[in-house]
Design an enzyme around this catalytic site. Structure first.
Site, PDB file in Angstrom:
ATOM      1  N   GLY A 192      43.831  32.307  31.425  1.00  6.89           N
ATOM      2  CA  GLY A 192      42.848  32.636  30.470  1.00  6.89           C
ATOM      3  C   GLY A 192      41.594  31.583  30.565  1.00  6.89           C
ATOM      4  O   GLY A 192      41.723  30.640  31.085  1.00  6.89           O
ATOM      5  N   SER A 193      40.338  31.942  30.301  1.00  6.32           N
ATOM      6  CA  SER A 193      39.284  31.270  30.307  1.00  6.32           C
ATOM      7  C   SER A 193      39.027  30.555  29.040  1.00  6.32           C
ATOM      8  O   SER A 193      39.894  30.676  27.856  1.00  6.32           O
ATOM      9  CB  SER A 193      37.903  32.179  30.326  1.00  6.32           C
ATOM     10  OG  SER A 193      37.937  32.912  31.750  1.00  6.32           O
ATOM     11  N   GLY A 194      38.167  29.494  28.907  1.00  8.41           N
ATOM     12  CA  GLY A 194      37.877  28.602  27.649  1.00  8.41           C
ATOM     13  C   GLY A 194      38.390  27.222  27.764  1.00  8.41           C
ATOM     14  O   GLY A 194      38.652  26.540  27.044  1.00  8.41           O
ATOM     15  N   HIS A 195      38.956  26.976  29.263  1.00  7.84           N
ATOM     16  CA  HIS A 195      39.619  25.827  29.343  1.00  7.84           C
ATOM     17  C   HIS A 195      38.653  24.992  30.514  1.00  7.84           C
ATOM     18  O   HIS A 195      39.200  23.981  31.229  1.00  7.84           O
ATOM     19  CB  HIS A 195      41.048  25.941  29.924  1.00  7.84           C
ATOM     20  CG  HIS A 195      41.834  26.626  29.158  1.00  7.84           C
ATOM     21  ND1 HIS A 195      42.313  26.320  27.895  1.00  7.84           N
ATOM     22  CD2 HIS A 195      42.565  27.859  29.242  1.00  7.84           C
ATOM     23  CE1 HIS A 195      42.958  27.273  27.360  1.00  7.84           C
ATOM     24  NE2 HIS A 195      43.160  28.071  28.114  1.00  7.84           N
ATOM     25  N   HIS A 242      45.609  26.513  22.984  1.00  7.10           N
ATOM     26  CA  HIS A 242      44.907  27.858  22.293  1.00  7.10           C
ATOM     27  C   HIS A 242      44.962  27.604  20.860  1.00  7.10           C
ATOM     28  O   HIS A 242      44.884  28.526  20.269  1.00  7.10           O
ATOM     29  CB  HIS A 242      45.717  29.000  22.895  1.00  7.10           C
ATOM     30  CG  HIS A 242      45.917  29.178  24.353  1.00  7.10           C
ATOM     31  ND1 HIS A 242      47.082  28.267  25.132  1.00  7.10           N
ATOM     32  CD2 HIS A 242      45.126  29.437  25.586  1.00  7.10           C
ATOM     33  CE1 HIS A 242      47.051  28.756  26.399  1.00  7.10           C
ATOM     34  NE2 HIS A 242      45.634  29.141  26.473  1.00  7.10           N
TER      35      HIS A 242
END
Lengths: 332, 332
Positions: free
Chosen positions: A53-56, A219
């Site tokens: 997932g993106s956002g890291h 998350h």
């Protein structure tokens, strides 16, 4: 929610376009949302792929480059990429020596990367091995995970395994090395604030002004407990003690990562590292290499995590090897 | 206020101790709060010193190392270092070729660095030249400044001048180069949130949940106006247009810095850079080099700033020269 975005629905596409503009040394496949090196690795060397997932960020696209990843597959924010996306990356980086894929232990990622490996094996005939990182000592089973969550060890593993592939080790050797690193790393984090997923528009969880979440996931998954804020010297114990309780780090040289979760200033990360380093020293842990900064983040979450990796001369040598990526760079 | 600190009174000392633990390639003088290279530059080369209030990390200590600064002097958070501190650094890095000090245009910094230069000249006899960076187009005169504030061009200047000193240019040449770079850079920023100074314990300014501060300073100084939040494509215009209106950037290659102010995730910075790059392209600006990330921050402020530097072949060559610091590193 105030963010530097256009539309929650186009955050990933817009961000990847910006990444491409910022880094001409990367090639961004906007259709499949895969980031490659603009100049591929020499033929005959094992390909290294990761994603999630993106956002890291900088994980994973920020670790594409000589000495580290050949491709990073980007899912939507906090969402696994699809098997098709991953399969495209696996096929693209295979130069005949096969591909190792590095997967953080979240149910969606594990399932989709497994299916991708099957697609790539059945279709273009790519030999694919998989290593799963499950290093977070905070909790067993979590919101998106069976077993432990995969966090900071992923960064160290991508660096070390990338160096091994770069020097020409074959797929069996690279895979064995990856498993050894995955088994030798442990992490623990804490949050001062929640993150806010753009599509949700509100914080993932509520945290009172005077409380922290100990053992938070990247998350926003719940940790071990909530407690009142405390001085950094006490917070450092909340990170160091569970990590040392889980694995003996006194018998070998250690690589340490003190990681920011996205919204914590470097000044505070340095301060925390000072506290952590003093505790490790008192516990007889010999830190031979260390990095401090934002390496595996959780959007705009304030907080930090500690990762320790039990190393040896070979892992230190691979750690020291040249790397040239947006997120990690030395000796090249 | 939730922060990773022990006591607001000891933030700087604790953070410098952590910096020392994190970076063995630096030598931290905890008494004078000066950060040096552990291995000094070869004798006969011009020394480069910078510094200022803390809270802008990686500026300045994160830019100490081969190809950039020889020493960084750390004041308390958002507070100028004292003349004594600066004079200690000036004397320490002088190997006989003199020292250039790089000062951001804040009244306290300008005064204290000037007094330090007098102390170092009168005492140990160090030849000191000074360059002042005043590149922020947002406002004339500000809370702590007569004239324009000094911001992002400082990072680019420290890199370029550091390279010139490293290759052996003399004090007059290095100083002339520094002045040319200072005159050729322009910046503009915007904030989504205030920062919180630890000793104050509350946000520096209040910003409603749906507003931004356009032209904010790195200490939370007021900008040109407040307005409603807007899509990134509109926010990008608020940065690009005043910069291009202030100096012609179409007649030479440009070095661009899209900078995060501390609490903004890299994903959003990439996205903003994509919008900025498209506007620059449409305006006929040829961006030849660019960096995107947290380079000159304002503690835990969310937001970003844009810096453009009008370059030429010589500046590009010095920009590309090897640099090995915690905050900026390539080719070494």
């Amino acid at each position: 929610m105030k963010k530097l975005i256009n539309d929650p629905a186009s955050v990933l596409a817009d961000s990847l376009r910006g990444l491409a503009a910022a880094h001409p040394e990367l090639r961004v496949d906007l259709e499949h949302r895969v980031v490659y090196r603009a100049t591929p690795k020499a033929a005959g060397k094992v390909g290294i792929v990761s994603g999630g997932g993106s956002g890291h960020e900088p994980l994973h696209a920020g670790y594409v480059g000589p000495g580290m990843l050949d491709a990073a597959v980007a899912g939507e924010v906090f969402t696994s990429p699809t098997p098709d996306q991953v399969a495209a990356a696996l096929a693209a980086v295979d130069t005949g020596a096969g591909v190792l894929q590095i997967v953080k232990n979240y149910t969606g990622d594990v399932m989709n990367f497994e299916m991708a490996a099957e697609l790539a094996t059945a279709g273009p005939g790519t030999a694919v091995e998989t290593v799963i990182v499950a290093d977070d000592v905070a909790v067993e089973d979590s919101t998106f995970t069976a077993g432990r969550r995969g966090v900071g060890t992923t960064v160290l593993l991508e660096k070390i395994v990338g160096a091994a592939a770069e020097e020409g080790q074959d797929l069996a050797s690279v895979t064995a090395l990856a498993r050894r690193v995955a088994e030798s790393g442990r992490s623990m984090g804490l949050a001062l604030t929640s993150s806010t997923v753009p599509a949700a528009g509100k914080p993932t969880f509520e945290l009172p002004e005077d409380e922290i979440e100990v053992g938070v996931g990247i998350h926003g998954e719940p940790g071990r407990k909530r407690q009142a804020t405390a001085p950094a010297s006490d917070l450092a114990k909340l990170l160091v003690e569970p990590v040392l309780a889980d694995l003996d780090f006194t018998q070998a040289p250690v690589i340490a990562l003190l990681n920011g979760l996205g919204a914590t200033p470097l000044m505070e990360l340095h301060l925390m590292y000072g506290e952590v380093a003093a505790l490790l020293d008192a516990a007889g842990v010999r830190v031979e290499r260390r990095i401090v900064g934002n390496y595996i983040t959780a959007l705009d979450m304030a907080g930090c995590s500690l990762t320790l990796l039990r190393a040896d001369d070979e892992l230190l040598r691979l750690w020291d090897a040249p790397v040239a990526t947006p997120g990690l760079r030395w000796g090249a």
